[in-house]
Design an enzyme around this catalytic site. Sequence first.
Site, short mmCIF file in Angstrom:
data_model
loop_
_atom_site.label_atom_id
_atom_site.label_comp_id
_atom_site.label_asym_id
_atom_site.label_seq_id
_atom_site.Cartn_x
_atom_site.Cartn_y
_atom_site.Cartn_z
N ASP A 163 4.14 11.29 3.48
CA ASP A 163 3.62 9.44 2.44
C ASP A 163 2.45 9.41 2.98
O ASP A 163 2.62 10.25 4.53
CB ASP A 163 4.47 8.20 2.31
CG ASP A 163 4.18 7.15 2.42
OD1 ASP A 163 2.62 7.21 0.98
OD2 ASP A 163 3.67 6.45 2.88
P1 ADP Z 1 1.18 5.28 -0.79
O1 ADP Z 1 1.61 6.02 -1.47
O2 ADP Z 1 -0.11 5.58 -0.07
O3 ADP Z 1 2.06 4.89 0.85
P2 ADP Z 1 1.80 3.14 -2.20
O4 ADP Z 1 2.05 3.67 -2.78
O5 ADP Z 1 2.42 1.97 -1.25
O6 ADP Z 1 0.56 4.39 -0.77
O7 ADP Z 1 0.21 2.57 -3.04
C1 ADP Z 1 -1.11 2.84 -3.87
C2 ADP Z 1 -1.73 2.64 -4.01
O8 ADP Z 1 -1.31 1.15 -4.75
C3 ADP Z 1 -2.31 1.64 -2.90
O9 ADP Z 1 -3.68 2.68 -2.41
C4 ADP Z 1 -3.55 0.52 -3.51
O10 ADP Z 1 -4.36 1.09 -4.12
C5 ADP Z 1 -2.53 -0.01 -4.81
N1 ADP Z 1 -1.82 -0.56 -4.05
C6 ADP Z 1 0.24 -1.07 -4.06
N2 ADP Z 1 0.09 -1.98 -3.15
C7 ADP Z 1 -0.42 -2.61 -3.74
C8 ADP Z 1 -1.21 -4.22 -3.00
N3 ADP Z 1 -0.19 -5.22 -2.84
N4 ADP Z 1 -2.35 -5.02 -2.96
C9 ADP Z 1 -3.33 -3.77 -3.18
N5 ADP Z 1 -3.12 -2.76 -3.39
C10 ADP Z 1 -1.84 -2.01 -4.13
MG MG Z 2 3.59 4.32 2.36
#
Ligand code: ADP
Ligand code: MG
Length: 321
Positions: A7
């Site tokens: 991730d």
């Molecule tokens: P990753 O797979 O990189 O760990 P996530 O799946 O947690 O990322 O989140 C994917 C995208 O969704 C983030 O890059 C962000 O743009 C958006 N996102 C998710 N949760 C939030 C939140 N609480 N506030 C703002 N953006 C969010």
């Molecule tokens: Mg993550």
Amino acid sequence: MHAVAFDKTGTLTRGKLRVTRVVAAEGFDEAEVVRMAGAVEAGSAHPAAEAVRHEARRRGIAQAARGTLARTFTVLEGRGVSAEVEGRRVYVGNSRLFEEIGSPSGATGTMMPPGEDEGSRTITLVGTEQGIAGFLEMEDEVRPEAREAVHSLASLGVRHAVMLTGDRDDVARAAGESVGIEEVLSGLLPDDKLRKVEALVASYGTVAMVGDGVNDAPALALASVGIAMGAAGSPAAIETADVALMAEDLRKVPEAVVLGRRMVSVIRQNVVASLAIKAGFLVAAVSGYATLWMAVAADMGTTLLVIGNGMRLLKKTERPV
Ligand code: ADP
Ligand code: MG
């Protein structure tokens, strides 16, 4: 282990986002954008939420009362969050979220003055179904040991490394490049991560997944070995993973591979050695050569041999190259 999926946010990067810029759409000001975002993010545990709350505190913007928000707060996994703020439903998240709710987000392109390293920053949009109020640009830091860890895994014979992230493509590619991962899949929802791990298992056999978020939990459960980032990881990730890295050091991943391989080889040696000794003794006994003392020596000797061989695992694992 033949393939490993990482991730991005919180795993290959520290997951400590910092707001570098706030841009307001026409008719809004920066403080209002931060206040709206802060109100919604009050209920979220995502790294982006912490960055928004920090920015609100830094600007001296009052935080919304939690109680009223809690009832309307919803998480849109892999995309963002939403809650009712002063009677309006406000969304905070990525562009995919705003496309999904049909909010006209076309204006963001023109709002974004070209920065030099804009590609390495996450953009968090703030707005309603009627349109975007503005966005926050956030910066994360790649973990200093990430590149070394990826390299060590490759030299241990892990044939394929891939990054799975919900973030946008250019940010993901910039991070992939700095840690040395070529295959980068961005804009993924938790289900997409799961499907990718499934495909990796089908083509590579043994696959490890390293993640930290709630959105990684399904993929962690499905991988042959699920590895969660300990201290900063979400409880869901830690519960579903097979291994949790409490030290938050990615170099522990190749170390665990080395230790695991040594363990399997010690178990094999022990099984082979004890069976061989027993077989030898059986032959001696049947042909009438065995004495009682020989039996004691064979039995105790094998036990001590197996223990001694097993104890070698306590010796510190040498750092893989
Ligand atoms: P990753 O797979 O990189 O760990 P996530 O799946 O947690 O990322 O989140 C994917 C995208 O969704 C983030 O890059 C962000 O743009 C958006 N996102 C998710 N949760 C939030 C939140 N609480 N506030 C703002 N953006 C969010
Ligand atoms: Mg993550």
